[in-house]
Design a protein around this motif. Structure first.
Motif, mmCIF file in Angstrom:
data_model
loop_
_atom_site.group_PDB
_atom_site.id
_atom_site.type_symbol
_atom_site.label_atom_id
_atom_site.label_comp_id
_atom_site.label_asym_id
_atom_site.label_seq_id
_atom_site.Cartn_x
_atom_site.Cartn_y
_atom_site.Cartn_z
ATOM 1 N N THR A 166 -14.287 10.986 -49.749
ATOM 2 C CA THR A 166 -14.300 11.784 -48.536
ATOM 3 C C THR A 166 -14.596 13.225 -48.917
ATOM 4 O O THR A 166 -14.376 13.631 -50.050
ATOM 5 C CB THR A 166 -12.943 11.679 -47.797
ATOM 6 N N ILE B 282 -13.546 17.024 -48.356
ATOM 7 C CA ILE B 282 -12.423 17.833 -47.893
ATOM 8 C C ILE B 282 -12.899 19.280 -47.826
ATOM 9 O O ILE B 282 -13.326 19.846 -48.834
ATOM 10 C CB ILE B 282 -11.213 17.711 -48.832
ATOM 11 N N SER C 270 -11.475 16.859 -42.911
ATOM 12 C CA SER C 270 -12.097 15.966 -43.901
ATOM 13 C C SER C 270 -12.990 14.991 -43.160
ATOM 14 O O SER C 270 -12.804 14.728 -41.980
ATOM 15 C CB SER C 270 -11.030 15.213 -44.698
#
Length: 93
Positions: free
Chosen positions: A51, A53, A92
């Motif tokens: 992911t 961030i 995120s």
């Protein structure tokens, strides 16, 4: 977000300094942030998906692409023990 976020490698996060103030003021955005982090944690643990961030240290806005290994009440734990305080994360994805 229209701000520019500078890419950073997760291995360099340990050298950053994080203020104690929250980057978000809106309560709904804070709830959304926790929801996004929880989802990213599940995807990382179950699917090994990374992911992005988006966060801010004491000097600039940054983005890291990584797998979230854990989420506590006040921090996100990344691989190799790297930590980002939740109150410094914008979102995120």
């Amino acid at each position: 977000m229209t701000a520019t976020f500078e890419p950073i490698e997760k291995e360099n996060i340990h050298s950053l300094v994080f203020p104690t103030t929250d980057v978000l003021e809106d309560k709904e955005l804070k709830r959304k942030r926790i929801s996004e982090l929880s989802r990213a944690l599940s995807l990382g643990n179950l699917e090994q998906l990374k992911t992005k961030i988006f966060f801010e240290d004491c000097s600039s806005k940054k983005v890291v692409e990584t797998t979230i290994w854990g989420v506590t009440d006040d921090k996100v734990i990344l691989k190799q023990g790297m930590i980002i305080p939740i109150n410094r994360i914008y979102y995120s994805q």
